[in-house]
Design a protein around this motif. Structure first.
Motif, PDB file in Angstrom:
ATOM      1  N   ILE A 152       0.241  23.207   3.639  1.00 34.74           N
ATOM      2  CA  ILE A 152      -0.677  23.558   4.732  1.00 34.74           C
ATOM      3  C   ILE A 152      -1.714  24.566   4.255  1.00 34.74           C
ATOM      4  CG2 ILE A 152      -0.844  24.679   6.995  1.00 34.74           C
ATOM      5  CD1 ILE A 152       1.913  23.515   7.634  1.00 34.74           C
ATOM      6  N   ALA A 153      -1.237  25.603   3.536  1.00 35.03           N
ATOM      7  CA  ALA A 153      -2.154  26.632   3.042  1.00 35.03           C
ATOM      8  C   ALA A 153      -3.150  26.046   2.039  1.00 35.03           C
ATOM      9  CB  ALA A 153      -1.359  27.766   2.392  1.00 35.03           C
ATOM     10  N   GLY A 154      -2.661  25.207   1.122  1.00 38.58           N
ATOM     11  CA  GLY A 154      -3.532  24.632   0.096  1.00 38.58           C
ATOM     12  C   GLY A 154      -4.596  23.722   0.681  1.00 38.58           C
ATOM     13  N   PHE A 155      -4.184  22.807   1.564  1.00 29.57           N
ATOM     14  CA  PHE A 155      -5.154  21.892   2.162  1.00 29.57           C
ATOM     15  C   PHE A 155      -6.107  22.624   3.114  1.00 29.57           C
ATOM     16  CE2 PHE A 155      -1.947  18.560   1.066  1.00 29.57           C
ATOM     17  CZ  PHE A 155      -2.788  17.793   0.274  1.00 29.57           C
ATOM     18  N   SER A 156      -5.626  23.686   3.759  1.00 22.58           N
ATOM     19  CA  SER A 156      -6.511  24.484   4.613  1.00 22.58           C
ATOM     20  C   SER A 156      -7.602  25.159   3.784  1.00 22.58           C
ATOM     21  CB  SER A 156      -5.692  25.550   5.368  1.00 22.58           C
ATOM     22  OG  SER A 156      -4.756  24.948   6.230  1.00 22.58           O
ATOM     23  N   MET A 157      -7.215  25.651   2.600  1.00 24.11           N
ATOM     24  CA  MET A 157      -8.202  26.263   1.720  1.00 24.11           C
ATOM     25  C   MET A 157      -9.210  25.242   1.210  1.00 24.11           C
ATOM     26  SD  MET A 157      -5.737  28.860  -0.426  1.00 24.11           S
ATOM     27  CE  MET A 157      -7.066  29.561  -1.399  1.00 24.11           C
ATOM     28  N   VAL A 158      -8.744  24.008   0.958  1.00 19.82           N
ATOM     29  CA  VAL A 158      -9.666  22.941   0.537  1.00 19.82           C
ATOM     30  C   VAL A 158     -10.674  22.659   1.645  1.00 19.82           C
ATOM     31  CG1 VAL A 158      -9.849  20.489  -0.026  1.00 19.82           C
ATOM     32  CG2 VAL A 158      -8.051  21.872  -1.077  1.00 19.82           C
ATOM     33  N   ILE A 191     -26.389  29.885  -2.761  1.00 20.55           N
ATOM     34  CA  ILE A 191     -25.795  29.874  -4.103  1.00 20.55           C
ATOM     35  C   ILE A 191     -24.500  30.673  -4.115  1.00 20.55           C
ATOM     36  CG2 ILE A 191     -26.143  30.550  -6.512  1.00 20.55           C
ATOM     37  CD1 ILE A 191     -29.121  30.089  -6.113  1.00 20.55           C
ATOM     38  N   ILE A 192     -24.520  31.832  -3.457  1.00 19.05           N
ATOM     39  CA  ILE A 192     -23.318  32.668  -3.366  1.00 19.05           C
ATOM     40  C   ILE A 192     -22.210  31.934  -2.623  1.00 19.05           C
ATOM     41  CG2 ILE A 192     -22.377  34.815  -2.443  1.00 19.05           C
ATOM     42  CD1 ILE A 192     -25.197  36.019  -2.817  1.00 19.05           C
ATOM     43  N   ALA A 193     -22.573  31.296  -1.506  1.00 16.33           N
ATOM     44  CA  ALA A 193     -21.584  30.561  -0.712  1.00 16.33           C
ATOM     45  C   ALA A 193     -20.989  29.405  -1.515  1.00 16.33           C
ATOM     46  CB  ALA A 193     -22.233  30.046   0.571  1.00 16.33           C
ATOM     47  N   LEU A 194     -21.815  28.690  -2.253  1.00 14.84           N
ATOM     48  CA  LEU A 194     -21.324  27.587  -3.079  1.00 14.84           C
ATOM     49  C   LEU A 194     -20.373  28.087  -4.160  1.00 14.84           C
ATOM     50  CD1 LEU A 194     -24.622  25.517  -3.530  1.00 14.84           C
ATOM     51  CD2 LEU A 194     -22.605  24.840  -2.227  1.00 14.84           C
ATOM     52  N   THR A 195     -20.708  29.222  -4.759  1.00 13.47           N
ATOM     53  CA  THR A 195     -19.850  29.801  -5.798  1.00 13.47           C
ATOM     54  C   THR A 195     -18.493  30.190  -5.228  1.00 13.47           C
ATOM     55  OG1 THR A 195     -21.841  30.679  -6.882  1.00 13.47           O
ATOM     56  CG2 THR A 195     -19.721  31.546  -7.609  1.00 13.47           C
ATOM     57  N   ASP A 202     -10.710  26.008  -6.391  1.00 17.88           N
ATOM     58  CA  ASP A 202      -9.908  26.123  -7.614  1.00 17.88           C
ATOM     59  C   ASP A 202      -8.546  26.747  -7.324  1.00 17.88           C
ATOM     60  OD1 ASP A 202     -11.599  24.910  -9.404  1.00 17.88           O
ATOM     61  OD2 ASP A 202     -12.651  26.751  -9.945  1.00 17.88           O
ATOM     62  N   LEU A 203      -8.550  27.777  -6.462  1.00 14.62           N
ATOM     63  CA  LEU A 203      -7.292  28.424  -6.095  1.00 14.62           C
ATOM     64  C   LEU A 203      -6.392  27.466  -5.328  1.00 14.62           C
ATOM     65  CD1 LEU A 203      -5.594  30.999  -6.025  1.00 14.62           C
ATOM     66  CD2 LEU A 203      -6.818  31.678  -3.954  1.00 14.62           C
ATOM     67  N   ALA A 204      -6.980  26.720  -4.381  1.00 13.72           N
ATOM     68  CA  ALA A 204      -6.211  25.745  -3.607  1.00 13.72           C
ATOM     69  C   ALA A 204      -5.652  24.650  -4.501  1.00 13.72           C
ATOM     70  CB  ALA A 204      -7.094  25.145  -2.518  1.00 13.72           C
ATOM     71  N   LYS A 205      -6.459  24.199  -5.455  1.00 16.81           N
ATOM     72  CA  LYS A 205      -6.042  23.139  -6.386  1.00 16.81           C
ATOM     73  C   LYS A 205      -4.839  23.590  -7.204  1.00 16.81           C
ATOM     74  CE  LYS A 205      -7.960  20.670 -10.393  1.00 16.81           C
ATOM     75  NZ  LYS A 205      -7.502  21.594 -11.435  1.00 16.81           N
ATOM     76  N   ILE A 229      -8.181  34.185 -14.516  1.00 16.60           N
ATOM     77  CA  ILE A 229      -9.437  34.414 -15.229  1.00 16.60           C
ATOM     78  C   ILE A 229     -10.563  33.578 -14.628  1.00 16.60           C
ATOM     79  CG2 ILE A 229     -10.621  34.086 -17.443  1.00 16.60           C
ATOM     80  CD1 ILE A 229      -7.964  34.757 -18.817  1.00 16.60           C
ATOM     81  N   LYS A 230     -10.265  32.311 -14.362  1.00 14.69           N
ATOM     82  CA  LYS A 230     -11.279  31.413 -13.789  1.00 14.69           C
ATOM     83  C   LYS A 230     -11.724  31.897 -12.422  1.00 14.69           C
ATOM     84  CE  LYS A 230     -12.149  26.490 -13.065  1.00 14.69           C
ATOM     85  NZ  LYS A 230     -11.547  25.124 -13.099  1.00 14.69           N
ATOM     86  N   PHE A 231     -10.765  32.330 -11.608  1.00 20.30           N
ATOM     87  CA  PHE A 231     -11.080  32.815 -10.255  1.00 20.30           C
ATOM     88  C   PHE A 231     -11.938  34.076 -10.324  1.00 20.30           C
ATOM     89  CE2 PHE A 231     -10.066  35.307  -6.442  1.00 20.30           C
ATOM     90  CZ  PHE A 231     -10.382  34.382  -5.455  1.00 20.30           C
TER      91      PHE A 231
END
Length: 287
Positions: A152-158, A191-195, A202-205, A229-231
């Motif tokens: 639920i948390a992961g798909f909500s973040m997506v 641009i900020i929102a897209l980033t 990425d976190l949800a994935k 690191i990626k986040f």
């Protein structure tokens, strides 16, 4: 979920010996096919699937035998991609590495046994196998609840990431087409929102892969480190864009507020330094 693989790897030799010895006590497995391998299923509660493959053609020549049903759709399918990766012990048996079964969608290991011109495949569910051998104490309701919560948390973040991206694009085109707003805010804010949307996705994935679908089986903290690191890099990029926008805005409107921009850029610099130290220490750890 990753702890299951850790326990399996630690006790791998013991688990494989237990399965092999138990299988050998059953005698010829091919004789059990007349009764849909029911004798084997009764001995191994962790056994989920059994099927046979011709050793020469590498074509499956039986249906998929499940505990309570048959599935003939897999018959006549090529299994060469599996057999080519196997390393048989004593030229008769081989164990696979843990993986997700496409047939049962469970986390399993496969034992393959050569008997005459056939290879018999037996899929064992890892969680049930470890629980049966008393290597773990699995509370199934809590385990299911945890998996549902992460799903639920992961798909909500997506969905949230998708909403942020669509909203930012909608706001951008609305500002340009309807309001004819060509300011820095109208350009940089999307641009900020897209980033940020990318960072959230990425976190949800990562959560869905490791806690729900269990795609990654390796108990390797490098995966978690790369995710962190990626986040952080994504957040730094978003903050850097915001800092650049603030500098431009202050430079155009009010030079006296330039000190605030300096504070923001200094804060970003400290984050970059901290991330660099983190990367250096973790890379040194894994050498």
């Amino acid at each position: 979920m990753e702890e299951f693989l850790t326990i399996y790897e630690v006790n791998k030799e013991k688990i494989e010996d237990f399965i092999i010895n138990s299988i050998h006590n059953l005698g010829n497995l091919k004789d059990k096919q007349e009764k849909n391998f029911s004798n084997i299923f009764s001995v191994f509660p962790s056994l989920e699937l059994v099927y046979t493959v011709n050793k020469n053609t590498k074509i499956q020549n039986s249906p998929n035998y499940y505990r309570n049903k048959l599935d003939a759709r897999a018959n006549n399918q090529s299994r060469s991609y599996i057999i080519d990766k196997l390393h048989f012990k004593d030229k008769s048996t081989a164990f696979s590495s843990p993986y997700i079964s496409s047939a049962t969608r469970s986390n399993c290991i496969t034992l393959t046994i050569k008997e005459g011109d056939e290879i018999i495949f037996l899929d064992f569910k890892i969680e049930t196998l470890l629980e049966r051998l008393e290597l773990i104490e699995l509370n199934k309701p809590f385990h299911t609840l945890t998996k549902i919560f992460y799903a639920i948390a992961g798909f909500s973040m997506v969905l949230l990431a998708l909403f942020i991206i669509l909203y930012s694009l909608g706001d951008f085109f609305t500002s340009l087409i309807i309001h004819y707003d060509f300011t820095l805010d109208a350009i940089f804010k999307p641009i900020i929102a897209l980033t940020l949307g990318i960072a959230i996705f990425d976190l949800a994935k990562t959560i869905l892969e490791q806690e729900v679908f269990f795609k990654s089986y390796s108990r390797n903290s490098k995966v978690d480190t790369r995710m962190v690191i990626k986040f952080l890099i994504t957040i730094i990029i978003a903050l850097s864009i915001e800092g650049l926008m603030v500098v431009f805005k202050i430079a155009i409107e009010n030079y006296t507020e330039m000190l605030n921009a300096l504070y923001l850029i200094t804060g970003i610099s400290f984050i970059i330094i901290a991330l660099s130290i983190f990367i250096y220490l973790t890379s040194k750890k894994y050498k």
